[in-house]
Design an enzyme around this catalytic site. Structure first.
Site, PDB file in Angstrom:
ATOM      1  N   SER A 660       0.811  -1.214   0.000  1.00 58.22           N
ATOM      2  CA  SER A 660       0.000   0.000   0.000  1.00 58.22           C
ATOM      3  C   SER A 660       0.845   1.266   0.000  1.00 58.22           C
ATOM      4  CB  SER A 660      -0.935   0.007   1.219  1.00 58.22           C
ATOM      5  OG  SER A 660      -0.191   0.022   2.421  1.00 58.22           O
ATOM      6  N   LYS A 703      -6.085   5.055   8.083  1.00 58.81           N
ATOM      7  CA  LYS A 703      -4.905   5.769   7.592  1.00 58.81           C
ATOM      8  C   LYS A 703      -5.168   7.269   7.497  1.00 58.81           C
ATOM      9  CE  LYS A 703      -3.006   1.834   5.033  1.00 58.81           C
ATOM     10  NZ  LYS A 703      -2.717   1.251   3.714  1.00 58.81           N
TER      11      LYS A 703
END
Length: 809
Positions: A660, A703
């Protein structure tokens, strides 16, 4: 290229419209009878329990908390209600081979009655048989047998005595036994007088004594035979008396159990055994002489000193109170709990057992119905998995001790007759266990042919929102919770989407949902609300986070104190804010990470420092290799890639995995190559493919919120934000404070589809596209990158020529 605009506030969290919830409180709603969002699993369960073929057992798998146990039990109860109760099973003594007890199958409720009838029979026989032996008729017949033998003995010995008297000889008793001696005038002749007699008379007397002695010895030799005949006749008489005492009682039992051939056969064996061992009923029961002894001692005494125990019946499955097919869940699936066991009693240092100490297991209780087992517990129990497979393959329940199973003992033990098995087994576990067993155990697919896959989320639509509301009503009613108003239900639905990590889905993890309902009920009481409101649900969510977020607070504190170096303002070359997710138990939170890139002249290698020190996982290493492929294919198709780049997660002291951050690392590389600074007010997440397309990642909400928290503690400036993959928009269910900051222009979420879009936002310069001649426009990021790579290639070529010339010289 058109500049990417930040997402609107309504795109950051899909709120539940309370106008679509047509009720005031959940007390008005009908409870939800159907299973929500598990149509595939439902069809699989119905098929699995419907097909009655060998090997079609079920394995239900899915994430924890999806209600696997409760759903399966509910469906099984509905199915079992239409099925008849299974037969009873009991063990009886095998009189020919006592170490091999016989299994007897009986209609439901008959086994316990049979056991009571046999106990009653024994009680009656303990009275009836002694009474028969004490009757006048028995005594007269026995006396007649004894008199016949006595008269025969008296006749033989009378004749010998008569002959001896005629010859003036009489029998006398001596220490050596019976002897004959001569008499005169009725008195025994003394030895000294006998020696004075004439030789001829002495010879005659001695000859007569020898003749009589011989006759006497012949008579005495017949005595054992006569006694044996007497015993046989008495034994025959005793059996006749016993048979008479037992016969009518057993005849009544045979009539009561007509049609049960196994029972009739056993009663025949019992009758033969009682008649053969009638004397056991003439002895006083040892237990009657032991007033006040403990239960355990009484049991051991019964085992070792009461021979009548072998006529009893050991009921191991009693379905007298069962009206439908049984559903059994074994919480501790050890070998003995599943298969049954043979118990032992210690008696003077010796372990003893008999058929009455055979105990049933879960298979016995579930026979004719359904058995539910936890797959993980089953596999953790030694030998349980292999015994389960063996039993399902043979379709019979065989009870063995672990010593016999492992061939570790050679002593004689019980070998109960196996019982025919007719059961449907349902294993419940997670997906990993199912796939591991499928791959590693060749027997698994043959025995568990029906996978039941439970989904952890469902589509979120106005219809499912209302079904979810009815589910909340059902749970609240079952748990005795206060009603939920529309606002509370809407907030729970939003939290369900948050748990599913998708604004278009709802989580079906019922355990989490139920916990949230209970905690919201608690806070409504604390807040003094008559019904549960949205504020109570919100407080429950916040309280749950607060109980687990100590590590998150500590991380943010270290960022604020500049112990963890994260910049939220300014610009830096080759430095960028990446985002990661930390999972601690059931709580996950986002943490910003500084990622840096450095380049120099080299051989086209992109060095992953994390991998070099064994802190990078394979997926992370894969993402780094994709970066090298992207750079070479885009900028150096006709020349070598002549750089050496290094990438690292700064202040990372544990493992790093996942791709990611690959787009984040690519931005840092491009910045370092082009020597263009990146805005530190922005953070980036998203993976990238070899063509520069940004791909979706997991944990997007955590996040974003992690970087927002870091910006908030350092001060929101209005220029801060996060770049996410555009394909992650549908997954956004952000916290209320993040949405409010975005709505007021203090924080921005940028959806990115391609690396070029992201680099423009991060640097403020255009990315640039090749023109008809294949040249990037001047001043663009891509032009700066390509020019720098061309320059490095030229330096590498010149360096190579200089080195070659030096070697020639």
């Amino acid at each position: 290229m058109e500049r990417v605009q930040p997402l609107l506030a309504e795109q950051l969290c899909k709120r539940c419209n309370t106008d679509d919830l047509v009720f005031d409180t959940t007390a008005e709603l009908e409870p939800l009878d159907e299973v929500l969002g598990q149509a595939r699993a439902m069809r699989a369960i119905e098929f699995g329990i419907g097909i009655r073929r060998k090997g079609y057992h079920l394995f239900a798998y899915g994430p924890p908390g999806t209600g696997k146990h409760s759903i399966i039990k509910k469906i099984l109860e509905k199915k079992a209600a239409d099925e008849q109760a299974p037969p009873d099973w009991c063990y009886v003594n095998n009189f020919e081979q006592p170490h091999k007890p016989k299994a007897v199958k009986m209609p439901p409720g008959r086994a316990s009655q049979f056991a009571r009838d046999m106990d009653k029979l024994l009680e009656e026989l303990k009275v009836g048989i002694p009474s028969a032996f004490e009757s006048d008729d028995y005594r007269n017949r026995k006396h007649m047998i004894e008199n016949v033998i006595k008269e025969r003995q008296e006749a033989v010995f009378g004749e010998i005595q008569k002959r001896a008297k005629e010859k003036h000889i009489t029998p006398i008793r001596t220490p050596a036994g019976m002897a004959l001696a001569p008499t005169k005038d009725g008195e025994v002749i003394k030895p000294e007088d006998f020696e004075k007699l004439p030789e001829e008379e002495k010879s005659r007397i001695q000859e007569d004594i020898n003749t009589l002695q011989k006759s006497l010895q012949e008579a005495l030799s017949l005595a054992p035979k006569w006694e044996s005949e007497q015993r046989e006749k008495i034994q025959k008489l005793n059996r006749e008396v016993t048979s008479f005492a037992v016969g009518h009682l057993l005849s009544e039992l045979r009539q009561r159990y007509t049609g049960l051939e196994a029972v009739i056969t056993h009663l025949d064996d019992v009758e033969k055994e009682i008649i053969e061992h009638y004397e056991e009923f003439l002895l006083r029961d040892p237990k009657e002489n032991k007033e006040g002894e403990g239960a355990f001692r009484a049991m051991t005494s019964a085992l070792t000193a009461t021979p009548l125990r072998r006529y009893r019946v050991n009921v191991i499955v009693d379905n007298s109170q069962v009206k439908t097919a049984p559903i059994v869940y074994e919480d501790q699936p050890s070998v003995q709990n599943i298969m049954g066991r043979i118990e032992h009693l210690a008696q003077f240092g010796t372990l003893m057992t008999d058929f009455m100490l055979v105990r049933s297991g879960a298979f016995h209780r579930a026979n004719g119905g359904y058995l539910i087992l936890d797959a993980r517990k089953l596999l953790l129990s030694p030998f349980a998995w292999e015994e389960l497979k063996r039993t399902l393959q043979s379709q019979e329940i065989r009870i063995e001790s672990l010593g016999q199973m492992l061939s570790m003992v050679s002593t004689v033990s019980l070998e109960p007759q196996p019982i025919d098995l007719n059961v449907k087994v349902v294993l419940v576990g997670d997906r990993m266990l199912y796939y591991l067993l499928s791959a590693q155990d060749p027997d698994f697919e043959e025995l568990f042919k029906v996978p039941v896959d439970f989904d952890d989320r469902i589509a979120r639509t106005p219809r499912t929102d209302m079904l979810f509301a009815r589910l909340i009503a059902s749970m609240a009613s079952k748990e005795g919770l206060r009603p939920f108003d529309r606002g509370a239900v809407a907030r729970i639905i939003e939290q369900g989407a948050r748990l599913a990590e998708d604004s278009e889905k709802l989580s079906t993890q019922m355990s989490n949902l139920l916990d949230l309902l209970r905690e919201a009920d608690y806070w409504s009481i604390e807040n003094g609300n008559p019904v549960i409101k949205a504020e109570d649900v919100e407080r429950a969510v916040e309280a749950r986070i607060h109980r687990s977020d100590r590590w998150r607070e500590r991380t943010m504190e270290e960022i604020q104190r500049n112990t963890i170096l994260i910049d939220t303002e300014g610009e830096q070359i080759g430095q960028i804010n990446g985002l990661s997710v930390i999972q601690i138990g059931r709580f996950a939170f986002g943490r910003p990470n500084r990622i840096t890139a450095r380049i120099r002249l080299g051989k086209g290698e992109v060095l992953d420092i994390e991998r070099e020190v064994d802190l990078g996982g394979p997926t992370h290493s894969k993402g780094v290799l994709i970066l090298a492929s992207f750079l070479g294919a885009r900028y150096c198709q006709d020349r070598p890639l002549s750089l050496s780049a290094s990438l690292v997660f700064e202040q990372s002291y544990s493992g790093v995995d996942g791709d990611s951050a690959s787009s984040t690392e690519l931005y840092a590389l491009l910045s370092s190559i082009a020597e263009v600074p990146i805005k530190q007010s922005l953070a980036v997440t998203g993976s990238v493919n070899q063509y520069g397309k940004v791909q979706a990642i997991g944990g997007v909400n955590q996040k974003i919120e992690g970087f927002f928290d870091a910006c908030r503690i350092k001060g929101l400036t209005g220029s801060q934000g996060v770049l996410i993959p555009a394909s992650n928009i549908k997954h956004l269910m952000l916290r209320k404070d993040v949405v409010q900051a975005a709505e007021s222009g203090q924080f921005h979420i940028y959806p990115i589809e391609h690396i070029d879009q992201g680099i423009e936002i991060l640097t403020g310069l255009p990315a640039g596209r090749r023109d008809a001649n294949g040249i990037f426009p001047k001043g663009s990021i891509n032009r700066l990158v390509e020019d720098r790579l061309i320059k490095l290639a030229g330096q590498a070529r010149n360096f190579g020529k200089s080195k070659s010339q030096g070697e020639k010289e």
